[in-house]
Design an enzyme around this catalytic site. Structure first.
Site, PDB file in Angstrom:
ATOM      1  N   SER A 545     -41.748  -6.510  43.754  1.00 57.30           N
ATOM      2  CA  SER A 545     -41.254  -5.149  43.690  1.00 57.30           C
ATOM      3  C   SER A 545     -39.752  -5.169  43.393  1.00 57.30           C
ATOM      4  O   SER A 545     -39.344  -5.700  42.364  1.00 57.30           O
ATOM      5  CB  SER A 545     -41.586  -4.411  44.989  1.00 57.30           C
ATOM      6  OG  SER A 545     -41.428  -3.028  44.839  1.00 57.30           O
ATOM      7  N   ASP A 631     -50.598   1.083  39.914  1.00 54.78           N
ATOM      8  CA  ASP A 631     -49.411   1.043  40.768  1.00 54.78           C
ATOM      9  C   ASP A 631     -48.510   2.244  40.472  1.00 54.78           C
ATOM     10  O   ASP A 631     -48.007   2.378  39.362  1.00 54.78           O
ATOM     11  CB  ASP A 631     -48.651  -0.271  40.504  1.00 54.78           C
ATOM     12  CG  ASP A 631     -47.488  -0.485  41.449  1.00 54.78           C
ATOM     13  OD1 ASP A 631     -47.098   0.461  42.160  1.00 54.78           O
ATOM     14  OD2 ASP A 631     -46.968  -1.615  41.476  1.00 54.78           O
ATOM     15  N   HIS A 665     -49.880  -1.229  43.878  1.00 53.02           N
ATOM     16  CA  HIS A 665     -48.663  -1.945  44.238  1.00 53.02           C
ATOM     17  C   HIS A 665     -48.916  -3.082  45.219  1.00 53.02           C
ATOM     18  O   HIS A 665     -48.274  -4.119  45.155  1.00 53.02           O
ATOM     19  CB  HIS A 665     -47.660  -0.958  44.840  1.00 53.02           C
ATOM     20  CG  HIS A 665     -46.261  -1.478  44.905  1.00 53.02           C
ATOM     21  ND1 HIS A 665     -45.507  -1.714  43.780  1.00 53.02           N
ATOM     22  CD2 HIS A 665     -45.471  -1.800  45.961  1.00 53.02           C
ATOM     23  CE1 HIS A 665     -44.313  -2.160  44.140  1.00 53.02           C
ATOM     24  NE2 HIS A 665     -44.264  -2.220  45.455  1.00 53.02           N
TER      25      HIS A 665
END
Length: 695
Positions: A545, A631, A665
């Site tokens: 991320s 995501d 995600h």
């Protein structure tokens, strides 16, 4: 093996009198909002390109397939095949969850507190079997113990459906709630469901209330700021419903008395830009965690619960630089809070009748280790001062403790079982500090076997994150031992942008100071080499991320340091993403990175480090970028575009892209299934290191 060569479609963007080119912009589906909710709608040419990437990645790493199976088997072997959580008491019941033998998902249960048969509330594993992806954001039961509500996501987009169950019959109690965020509460009178609507941009934008038994939704609060998040909670005293709105810099709490849940919310204290506050209700007052008055590491104030605005705030626990206050938990007779000091956590507890200097009257819970983690779970019940917390360290599995604040008795409720065996004496943890060029001392936590040499010959995996003030605390990971037991050194760089050394550590790694995060990581890598924990060119860097942004930035800065870069859901197309205000997280993220739509300095700064925009025509190590099709946080096209441009500009590699077509995600759902992606990263690390023999 010939890598995919995605087509280049010239695309020019002019912004604030600056011009940039993005020949892979076509990878972003113009109907991305619909794709998030239904991945089957992805444009055919994009889907084909992503599948090509997946095929090529598997071909390149095919030699590691057997090793990945071994890694996965080891990781699963460290997780109990069947396991119960520690029960949490509520009224006449004990609530807990259980993983049945080899189940991917838990069953939620309860049993009478004084003994009796268990009752299944929700069998998540059974529900998940008909979905490629299934995840819960949370569960709640009503205070009268008749209704159970859960938020489920079946595609990874973090758009949830709320389901209500009648605990007497097991049937649906009310119609489902669609397009919800994962934050919801049941009012303490068991009459109302408060929930947050997630709009077409994927943002939590409105709070609604409906009868718990079903009925018309009533708008409670409409968020006017597209950059603000929303969340819902109920105080432990069960006297207040809280709506919190804010971003990474600023927040405001709205109050609804639980005695009258249909009342309109009122501000506890009006919003002040740049100031944060969090309320903990304690009998007749609020304890207020805040950074007002320049309290960078925060302080505690107090105010009557009838008048909680700023003009009524009085001192409770003053600000102490270097002691970063994290949050509080209350029972009727005691207050507990957590502080981060020198990268580790301490828990402090004080009685309600304490007077004078608070610091001198606290009971402190800490551990004698170089690096460890304590998690304050809170008091089990408001009227019973039993505090629950978890202790763990890189070498020590999690221990759940209950501490009775009245009798002083401490009970060890559970130790995380490692079925395949774990001997802490075989390992050692160290905390070192790397000196940045500006004098900052950057902590690094190191885990290795005692018999692993410290002469530069061991392979090294260095993990980092460094954003949003999120701390990489020194907990226990069952996965990393699959590398450590193979002679690897595993290290975590606690770089600026996190909060390991306090809130100022975060502030010095965000906005105009963001480059500190990247140079800190490179400094940590070089320091580890100098101390014999690794060798230049034989380091695998890993992050996800915003940590994926870190990976992209550091490989641009110092590609020669690394044997490989593993970037999961990597935020690498920073300039384009922060310039698209329709994306779910763009307005809320402007305080973190700057707004390149309006601020020339922010544009130039982001343009100077955005990984996608700064690839150099020099040899790069192998890079693995992993994304999720649905995501909403880091969209699938970021890793896909990044890898395409790496192939175009840089030499070396290979550059690999792997998109999970059934997840978002967080990757795959399921406690064992998600380990497949961890095994994939570690398999890549072993493969990459094999390409770089010892010098």
């Amino acid at each position: 093996m010939i890598p995919p060569s995605p087509r280049r479609v010239p695309h020019t963007i002019t912004q604030l009198e600056r011009v940039r080119h993005d020949d892979y912009a076509w990878m972003k589906d113009e109907n991305w909002q619909k794709v998030l909710r239904d991945p089957s709608l992805l444009r055919t040419d994009i889907a084909e390109a992503l599948r090509e990437e997946n095929t090529y990645t598997e071909e390149c790493l095919g030699s590691m397939a057997r090793e990945r199976e071994i890694l996965l088997k080891e990781m699963i072997g460290r997780i109990p095949p069947a396991e119960d959580s520690v029960p949490w008491p509520d009224g006449t019941w004990l609530y807990f969850s259980r993983f049945a033998k080899d189940a991917q998902h838990p069953v939620y249960l309860r049993r009478p507190r004084l003994g009796g048969d268990e009752q299944i509330l929700l069998d998540v594993d059974a529900l998940a079997k008909s979905h490629a992806y299934f995840a819960l954001a949370g569960t709640r039961h009503s205070d009268d113990h008749r209704v159970f509500v859960y938020a489920a996501d079946t595609q990874g987009s973090e758009v949830y459906r709320l389901h209500s169950l009648d605990l007497e019959t097991g049937a649906a109690f009310a119609p489902d709630v669609e397009s919800a965020s994962g934050s919801f509460i049941i009012s303490p009178d068991s009459a109302w469901l408060f929930w947050i609507y997630r709009d077409d941009h994927g943002r939590p934008s409105r709070v609604y209330r409906r009868p718990l038994a079903g009925g018309e939704d009533v708008l409670v609060f409409n968020e006017p700021d597209s950059g603000f998040f929303l969340s819902l909670s109920v105080t432990a005293s069960r006297q207040w419903i809280l709506i919190e709105r804010g971003d990474h810099d600023t927040n405001e709490t709205l109050l609804i008395p639980a005695s009258d849940p249909t009342q309109s919310p009122r501000s506890a204290s009006p919003l002040v830009r740049g100031e944060r506050y969090t309320l903990t209700h304690w009998n007749d007052r609020f304890i207020i965690l805040t950074n007002t008055e320049g309290a960078i590491d925060f302080q505690f104030k107090q105010a009557p619960d009838t008048a909680p605005s700023r003009e009524n705030w009085k001192d409770f626990l003053p600000h102490t630089p270097g002691r970063f206050l994290l949050g509080a938990a209350a029972s009727r007779t005691h207050l507990a809070w957590a502080e981060r000091v020198n990268g580790n956590i301490e828990i402090h507890v004080i009685a309600a009748n304490a007077t004078g200097d608070i610091r001198t009257q606290t009971r402190t819970i800490g551990m004698e280790e170089e690096a460890f983690d304590l998690t304050l779970l809170g008091f089990l019940e408001y009227d019973a001062a039993v505090l629950r917390y978890i202790y763990e360290s890189p070498t020590t599995p999690a221990h759940w403790y209950d501490l009775d604040m009245v009798s002083g008795e401490q009970v060890l409720q559970k130790i995380r079982e490692i079925p395949s065996g774990h001997d802490p004496a075989l390992y050692e943890t160290h905390r070192i500090f790397a000196s940045a060029s500006d004098g900052a001392e950057v902590p690094v936590t190191i885990l290795k076997r005692r018999d692993t040499p410290c002469d530069g010959t061991a392979p090294l995996l260095l993990y980092g994150y460094g954003s949003y003030g999120v701390s990489m605390d020194s907990g226990f990971s069952t996965s990393v031992f699959s590398l450590v037991d193979r002679g690897w050194v595993y290290a975590v760089a606690h770089i600026r942008g996190g909060s390991e050394k306090g809130w100022d550590w975060f502030l010095k790694g965000r906005g105009k100071h963001k480059p500190n995060s990247f140079t800190d990581f490179v400094t940590c890598a070089r320091t580890l080499v100098q101390l014999g924990y690794g060798q230049e060119g034989r380091i695998v860097a890993h992050g996800g991320s915003a940590g994926g942004l870190l990976m992209g930035a550091v490989v641009n800065l110092a590609p020669e340091l690394f044997a490989g870069i593993a970037a999961q859901v990597p935020f690498v197309d920073v300039l384009n993403t922060m310039s698209d205000d329709t994306l779910p997280l763009t307005p809320p993220e402007w305080p973190e990175w700057g707004n390149p739509l309006e601020d020339r300095d922010a544009y130039d700064l982001i343009a100077s480090y955005s990984p996608y925009d700064n690839i150099r025509a020099v040899p790069y190590p192998p890079v693995l970028a992993m994304g999720g099709l649905s995501d909403p946080r880091v969209t699938y096209w970021e890793p896909a575009k990044w890898i395409a441009k790496l192939r175009e500009v840089a030499s070396g590699g290979p550059f690999l892209c792997r998109i999970n077509m059934d997840a978002g995600h967080g990757g795959s759902s399921g406690r064992f299934k998600r380990l497949e992606e961890v095994a994939y990263v570690y398999g890549f690390a072993l493969w990459a290191m094999a390409q770089r023999p010892l010098a």
